[in-house]
Write a protein that holds these residues in place. Structure first.
Motif, PDB file in Angstrom:
ATOM      1  N   SER A 168       0.851  -1.187   0.000  1.00 46.64           N
ATOM      2  CA  SER A 168       0.000   0.000   0.000  1.00 46.64           C
ATOM      3  C   SER A 168       0.889   1.240   0.000  1.00 46.64           C
ATOM      4  CB  SER A 168      -0.905   0.012   1.231  1.00 46.64           C
ATOM      5  OG  SER A 168      -1.808  -1.050   1.169  1.00 46.64           O
ATOM      6  N   PRO A 169       0.662   2.183  -0.909  1.00 45.52           N
ATOM      7  CA  PRO A 169       1.546   3.348  -1.014  1.00 45.52           C
ATOM      8  C   PRO A 169       1.607   4.141   0.284  1.00 45.52           C
ATOM      9  CG  PRO A 169       0.079   3.247  -2.890  1.00 45.52           C
ATOM     10  CD  PRO A 169      -0.380   2.205  -1.925  1.00 45.52           C
ATOM     11  N   GLY A 170       2.822   4.416   0.738  1.00 49.58           N
ATOM     12  CA  GLY A 170       3.025   5.235   1.921  1.00 49.58           C
ATOM     13  C   GLY A 170       3.131   4.461   3.216  1.00 49.58           C
ATOM     14  N   VAL A 171       2.798   3.168   3.214  1.00 48.85           N
ATOM     15  CA  VAL A 171       2.878   2.395   4.456  1.00 48.85           C
ATOM     16  C   VAL A 171       4.329   2.083   4.789  1.00 48.85           C
ATOM     17  CG1 VAL A 171       2.227   0.240   5.590  1.00 48.85           C
ATOM     18  CG2 VAL A 171       0.580   1.456   4.200  1.00 48.85           C
ATOM     19  N   ILE A 172       5.019   1.370   3.915  1.00 54.19           N
ATOM     20  CA  ILE A 172       6.438   1.080   4.123  1.00 54.19           C
ATOM     21  C   ILE A 172       7.284   1.976   3.223  1.00 54.19           C
ATOM     22  CG2 ILE A 172       8.226  -0.668   3.916  1.00 54.19           C
ATOM     23  CD1 ILE A 172       6.161  -2.735   4.656  1.00 54.19           C
ATOM     24  N   PHE A 173       6.949   2.008   1.956  1.00 54.99           N
ATOM     25  CA  PHE A 173       7.658   2.873   1.012  1.00 54.99           C
ATOM     26  C   PHE A 173       6.684   3.376  -0.036  1.00 54.99           C
ATOM     27  CE2 PHE A 173       7.820  -1.317  -0.818  1.00 54.99           C
ATOM     28  CZ  PHE A 173       7.637  -1.103  -2.158  1.00 54.99           C
ATOM     29  N   GLN A 174       7.110   4.393  -0.769  1.00 58.45           N
ATOM     30  CA  GLN A 174       6.278   4.967  -1.823  1.00 58.45           C
ATOM     31  C   GLN A 174       7.130   5.212  -3.048  1.00 58.45           C
ATOM     32  OE1 GLN A 174       4.007   8.342  -0.675  1.00 58.45           O
ATOM     33  NE2 GLN A 174       3.523   8.908  -2.748  1.00 58.45           N
ATOM     34  N   LEU A 175       6.723   4.626  -4.169  1.00 55.89           N
ATOM     35  CA  LEU A 175       7.387   4.820  -5.452  1.00 55.89           C
ATOM     36  C   LEU A 175       6.427   5.526  -6.390  1.00 55.89           C
ATOM     37  CD1 LEU A 175       8.921   1.318  -6.048  1.00 55.89           C
ATOM     38  CD2 LEU A 175      10.168   3.388  -5.626  1.00 55.89           C
ATOM     39  N   PRO A 176       6.674   6.555  -7.055  1.00 57.99           N
ATOM     40  CA  PRO A 176       7.681   7.564  -6.748  1.00 57.99           C
ATOM     41  C   PRO A 176       7.233   8.419  -5.580  1.00 57.99           C
ATOM     42  CG  PRO A 176       6.400   8.245  -8.638  1.00 57.99           C
ATOM     43  CD  PRO A 176       5.911   6.879  -8.248  1.00 57.99           C
ATOM     44  N   GLY A 177       8.180   8.898  -4.831  1.00 59.43           N
ATOM     45  CA  GLY A 177       7.864   9.749  -3.700  1.00 59.43           C
ATOM     46  C   GLY A 177       7.546  11.165  -4.135  1.00 59.43           C
ATOM     47  N   ARG A 178       7.134  11.995  -3.203  1.00 59.61           N
ATOM     48  CA  ARG A 178       6.796  13.381  -3.551  1.00 59.61           C
ATOM     49  C   ARG A 178       8.038  14.235  -3.792  1.00 59.61           C
ATOM     50  NH1 ARG A 178       1.386  15.337  -2.238  1.00 59.61           N
ATOM     51  NH2 ARG A 178       0.161  13.507  -1.752  1.00 59.61           N
ATOM     52  N   HIS A 179       9.083  14.021  -3.002  1.00 62.18           N
ATOM     53  CA  HIS A 179      10.287  14.838  -3.127  1.00 62.18           C
ATOM     54  C   HIS A 179      11.511  14.015  -3.512  1.00 62.18           C
ATOM     55  CE1 HIS A 179       7.961  18.062  -1.439  1.00 62.18           C
ATOM     56  NE2 HIS A 179       7.645  17.300  -0.399  1.00 62.18           N
ATOM     57  N   ASN A 180      11.469  12.706  -3.323  1.00 67.15           N
ATOM     58  CA  ASN A 180      12.559  11.798  -3.658  1.00 67.15           C
ATOM     59  C   ASN A 180      12.007  10.673  -4.526  1.00 67.15           C
ATOM     60  OD1 ASN A 180      14.348  13.201  -1.939  1.00 67.15           O
ATOM     61  ND2 ASN A 180      13.599  12.059  -0.175  1.00 67.15           N
ATOM     62  N   PRO A 181      12.881   9.936  -5.218  1.00 69.74           N
ATOM     63  CA  PRO A 181      12.379   8.797  -5.991  1.00 69.74           C
ATOM     64  C   PRO A 181      11.688   7.750  -5.120  1.00 69.74           C
ATOM     65  CG  PRO A 181      14.619   9.332  -6.639  1.00 69.74           C
ATOM     66  CD  PRO A 181      14.303  10.181  -5.450  1.00 69.74           C
ATOM     67  N   MET A 237       7.721   5.468   4.674  1.00 69.37           N
ATOM     68  CA  MET A 237       6.761   5.656   5.758  1.00 69.37           C
ATOM     69  C   MET A 237       6.261   7.092   5.891  1.00 69.37           C
ATOM     70  SD  MET A 237       8.438   3.084   8.528  1.00 69.37           S
ATOM     71  CE  MET A 237       6.958   2.935   9.503  1.00 69.37           C
ATOM     72  N   ASN A 238       5.844   7.699   4.785  1.00 69.13           N
ATOM     73  CA  ASN A 238       5.357   9.070   4.852  1.00 69.13           C
ATOM     74  C   ASN A 238       3.838   9.150   4.978  1.00 69.13           C
ATOM     75  OD1 ASN A 238       4.555   8.366   2.297  1.00 69.13           O
ATOM     76  ND2 ASN A 238       5.578  10.064   1.276  1.00 69.13           N
ATOM     77  N   MET A 239       3.119   8.039   4.756  1.00 68.94           N
ATOM     78  CA  MET A 239       1.658   7.941   4.900  1.00 68.94           C
ATOM     79  C   MET A 239       0.894   8.918   4.001  1.00 68.94           C
ATOM     80  SD  MET A 239       1.555   5.426   6.899  1.00 68.94           S
ATOM     81  CE  MET A 239      -0.072   5.241   7.574  1.00 68.94           C
ATOM     82  N   LYS A 240       1.499   9.337   2.899  1.00 70.87           N
ATOM     83  CA  LYS A 240       0.829  10.173   1.902  1.00 70.87           C
ATOM     84  C   LYS A 240       1.011   9.514   0.546  1.00 70.87           C
ATOM     85  CE  LYS A 240       1.479  14.335   4.493  1.00 70.87           C
ATOM     86  NZ  LYS A 240       2.011  15.655   4.583  1.00 70.87           N
ATOM     87  N   THR A 241       0.091   9.770  -0.354  1.00 74.44           N
ATOM     88  CA  THR A 241       0.159   9.095  -1.645  1.00 74.44           C
ATOM     89  C   THR A 241      -0.282  10.030  -2.768  1.00 74.44           C
ATOM     90  OG1 THR A 241      -0.441   7.084  -2.808  1.00 74.44           O
ATOM     91  CG2 THR A 241      -2.169   8.132  -1.508  1.00 74.44           C
ATOM     92  N   SER A 242      -0.070   9.577  -3.988  1.00 71.95           N
ATOM     93  CA  SER A 242      -0.491  10.311  -5.180  1.00 71.95           C
ATOM     94  C   SER A 242      -1.042   9.299  -6.182  1.00 71.95           C
ATOM     95  CB  SER A 242       0.684  11.073  -5.781  1.00 71.95           C
ATOM     96  OG  SER A 242       1.660  10.163  -6.240  1.00 71.95           O
ATOM     97  N   TRP A 243      -1.667   9.784  -7.239  1.00 72.51           N
ATOM     98  CA  TRP A 243      -2.253   8.887  -8.231  1.00 72.51           C
ATOM     99  C   TRP A 243      -1.188   8.081  -8.959  1.00 72.51           C
ATOM    100  CZ3 TRP A 243      -7.050   7.635  -7.988  1.00 72.51           C
ATOM    101  CH2 TRP A 243      -7.952   8.508  -7.424  1.00 72.51           C
ATOM    102  N   ILE A 244      -0.070   8.684  -9.275  1.00 70.37           N
ATOM    103  CA  ILE A 244       0.995   7.951  -9.970  1.00 70.37           C
ATOM    104  C   ILE A 244       1.576   6.878  -9.056  1.00 70.37           C
ATOM    105  CG2 ILE A 244       2.839   9.578  -9.414  1.00 70.37           C
ATOM    106  CD1 ILE A 244       2.471   7.771 -12.731  1.00 70.37           C
TER     107      ILE A 244
END
Length: 68
Positions: free
Chosen positions: A18-31, A35-42
């Motif tokens: 699930s995006p933002g739980v452990i990791f997020q690809l692509p991140g908002r400010h980094n690739p 664990m930022n708990m925020k997500t985007s459509w991409i």
């Protein structure tokens, strides 16, 4: 007997990917953000593609089975 491997694998992959739980690809400010708990459509699209490929690998290609 029922094969429980598919539901267990799908549930575990869904929880971990699930995006933002452990990791997020692509991140908002980094690739990759961790664990930022925020997500985007991409990010949702990328994580769903990874989920589908890993589920296909585990269930269809590797023939994982767990009979109870």
């Amino acid at each position: 007997m029922k094969d429980w491997a598919s539901p267990i694998i799908a549930t575990a992959l869904f929880a971990f990917l699930s995006p933002g739980v452990i990791f997020q690809l692509p991140g908002r400010h980094n690739p990759v953000d961790f664990m930022n708990m925020k997500t985007s459509w991409i990010s949702i699209l990328v994580h769903s593609i990874i989920f589908g490929l890993l589920l296909l690998l585990c269930v269809v290609i590797l023939h994982a089975h767990l009979y109870v």
